[in-house]
Scaffold this motif. Structure first.
Motif, PDB file in Angstrom:
ATOM      1  N   GLY A   1     -17.668  14.006  25.986  1.00  0.00           N
ATOM      2  CA  GLY A   1     -17.048  15.241  26.449  1.00  0.00           C
ATOM      3  C   GLY A   1     -16.421  16.076  25.344  1.00  0.00           C
ATOM      4  O   GLY A   1     -16.347  15.665  24.171  1.00  0.00           O
ATOM      5  N   ILE A   2     -15.983  17.263  25.714  1.00  0.00           N
ATOM      6  CA  ILE A   2     -15.478  18.251  24.760  1.00  0.00           C
ATOM      7  C   ILE A   2     -14.194  17.800  24.076  1.00  0.00           C
ATOM      8  O   ILE A   2     -14.018  17.996  22.865  1.00  0.00           O
ATOM      9  CB  ILE A   2     -15.274  19.601  25.472  1.00  0.00           C
TER      10      ILE A   2
ATOM     11  N   SER B   1     -11.406  16.389  19.147  1.00  0.00           N
ATOM     12  CA  SER B   1     -10.496  15.458  18.479  1.00  0.00           C
ATOM     13  C   SER B   1     -11.099  14.992  17.158  1.00  0.00           C
ATOM     14  O   SER B   1     -10.404  14.923  16.133  1.00  0.00           O
ATOM     15  CB  SER B   1     -10.211  14.252  19.381  1.00  0.00           C
ATOM     16  N   VAL B   2     -12.391  14.681  17.175  1.00  0.00           N
ATOM     17  CA  VAL B   2     -13.078  14.288  15.939  1.00  0.00           C
ATOM     18  C   VAL B   2     -13.094  15.457  14.957  1.00  0.00           C
ATOM     19  O   VAL B   2     -12.886  15.276  13.743  1.00  0.00           O
ATOM     20  CB  VAL B   2     -14.518  13.821  16.250  1.00  0.00           C
ATOM     21  N   GLY B   3     -13.294  16.667  15.470  1.00  0.00           N
ATOM     22  CA  GLY B   3     -13.262  17.845  14.609  1.00  0.00           C
ATOM     23  C   GLY B   3     -11.902  18.046  13.964  1.00  0.00           C
ATOM     24  O   GLY B   3     -11.804  18.382  12.776  1.00  0.00           O
TER      25      GLY B   3
ATOM     26  N   GLY C   1     -23.056  16.931  18.864  1.00  0.00           N
ATOM     27  CA  GLY C   1     -24.003  16.935  19.974  1.00  0.00           C
ATOM     28  C   GLY C   1     -23.974  15.627  20.741  1.00  0.00           C
ATOM     29  O   GLY C   1     -23.955  15.608  21.975  1.00  0.00           O
ATOM     30  N   GLY C   2     -23.947  14.518  20.000  1.00  0.00           N
ATOM     31  CA  GLY C   2     -23.895  13.211  20.639  1.00  0.00           C
ATOM     32  C   GLY C   2     -22.598  12.995  21.399  1.00  0.00           C
ATOM     33  O   GLY C   2     -22.594  12.484  22.521  1.00  0.00           O
ATOM     34  N   LEU C   3     -21.480  13.382  20.787  1.00  0.00           N
ATOM     35  CA  LEU C   3     -20.176  13.206  21.434  1.00  0.00           C
ATOM     36  C   LEU C   3     -20.048  14.072  22.685  1.00  0.00           C
ATOM     37  O   LEU C   3     -19.482  13.644  23.690  1.00  0.00           O
ATOM     38  CB  LEU C   3     -19.050  13.558  20.445  1.00  0.00           C
TER      39      LEU C   3
END
Length: 396
Positions: free
Chosen positions: A369-370, A375-377, A362-364
């Motif tokens: 942005g998406i 990328s973190v996911g 949510g913060g990212l």
């Protein structure tokens, strides 16, 4: 007692209605809360709080049911369903303040999540009492119902305001209550197991969390791996509507995307008995972990709705294989007195990943942005897969 065929039909209907409720409440949470003017980070905090609360409620209720002979599983499920109905009435007709909406929706999601292991346990309560009930088949009905609901809700919300969701949920939970009340009453004398909780009175030796995890080689590493996988899994499930819209889609496309992923789960879940005869559960966990990574990259590099469809199709090789594989793996890994506790730890690890996924994503999404969020996911999925490959035993 009710005939087994009648009970199987009733329980299949119960799973179907429950997953329809789950789809409307949790699957479309972002759609509803965005309509209520919540920001993405706020949505993340609401769902994270709901997950944390459900983790507290599940073992607490399980402990009460195990210790109090007069408190039946059917009564507890009915009570939670009635409480959810009352909260939905407040959300639908009486609430007009942001903080009240957030509080009510957190409670509704939490109670919906809490129902899941209790409804699963209802099946095993009747199986332990001698009923011939095919749990795998009934759970497949649940997945199919989720998929169908996703599609029709997507179509409906492309034409109407998302504020009608609580009213739809009211009708679904009312039918859920009627189905629960139709089940025969069972006392503790008829069943040897009810709720997957911390059954401390059944354990010969009390153990703290660290001692329990250390008892099984690399089990703690496996739990961390699961948490990372579900961090990614939560990112794409919670914020799928935002991902779809970034590619030019709408609520209808979002519903279709959810449907595709759910329908793809059916072959693996319904055919897991056959897969288990061919492959060890540890190897299937590794297989699922690798496809979590592949699916994460498919999301990251999607530039059109068709590429997103491919990412959703991979659900059938990732989450759909993981779900039954982890249950069988823990069941074979652990001794008789640790099986339920082990399953609870696995659920806890997945929930922990979901909490962090909801908050971080949510913060990212609001700040970066998406693409950064995905990328973190992908990084989380990769780390989780590596930890699972390192930690699981391939001989069980």
């Amino acid at each position: 007692m009710t005939k087994s065929s009648s009970l199987s039909l009733r329980y299949s209907s119960l799973q179907g209605i429950y997953w329809m409720c789950f789809c409307a409440v949790y699957g479309f949470a972002s759609v509803f809360l965005l309509e209520k003017n919540f920001e993405n980070q706020g949505i993340g905090f609401i769902l994270a709080a709901a997950n944390i609360l459900s983790v507290i409620l599940q073992p607490t209720l399980g402990s009460f049911i195990d210790r109090l002979d007069k408190l039946t599983l059917k009564f507890v499920i009915s009570s939670i369903t009635i409480a959810t109905i009352l909260l939905l009435i407040l959300l639908s007709f009486l609430s007009s303040f942001v903080f009240v909406d957030a509080f009510l929706y957190t409670l509704i999601v939490s109670l919906t999540l809490t129902l899941q292991p209790l409804i699963n346990s209802l099946a095993f309560e009747h199986i332990n009492a001698g009923a011939a009930l095919n749990y795998g088949l009934t759970r497949g009905v649940g997945s199919l119902s989720f998929g169908i609901t996703s599609f029709f809700l997507g179509q409906l919300l492309s034409r109407y305001d998302a504020r009608i969701l609580p009213i739809i949920c009211l009708g679904l939970f009312f039918f859920l209550l009627l189905l629960i009340l139709s089940f025969p009453n069972l006392t503790h004398d008829h069943s040897s197991s009810t709720v997957p909780a911390y059954p401390s009175k059944r354990l010969p030796i009390q153990e703290n969390t660290l001692t329990f995890i250390k008892k099984y080689n690399r089990f703690g590493i496996l739990l961390i791996g699961i948490a990372f996988l579900f961090l990614f899994h939560t990112i794409v499930n919670t914020y799928l509507v935002q991902i779809v819209k970034s590619l030019g889609g709408n609520d209808s496309d979002f519903g279709l995307a959810l449907t595709i992923a759910t329908v793809c789960e059916l072959p693996a879940m319904l055919g897991f008995g056959y897969l288990q005869q061919k492959f060890k559960s540890g190897k299937m966990l590794i297989f699922a972990g690798i496809f979590f990574v592949i699916r994460s990259f498919a999301f990251l590099f999607s530039t059109s709705l068709w590429m997103l469809v491919i990412a959703q199709l991979l659900q059938g090789l990732a989450f759909a294989v993981y779900t039954p594989a982890i249950s069988y793996y823990v069941n074979k890994l652990m001794t008789h007195y640790d099986k339920i506790k082990g399953q609870t730890f696995v659920v806890g690890a997945a929930t922990l990943g979901s909490v962090f996924g909801s908050i971080i994503a949510g913060g990212l999404l609001d700040s970066a942005g998406i693409t950064v969020m995905l990328s973190v996911g992908s990084l989380a999925a990769f780390i989780g897969s590596i930890l699972i490959i390192f930690s699981v035993r391939t001989d069980i």
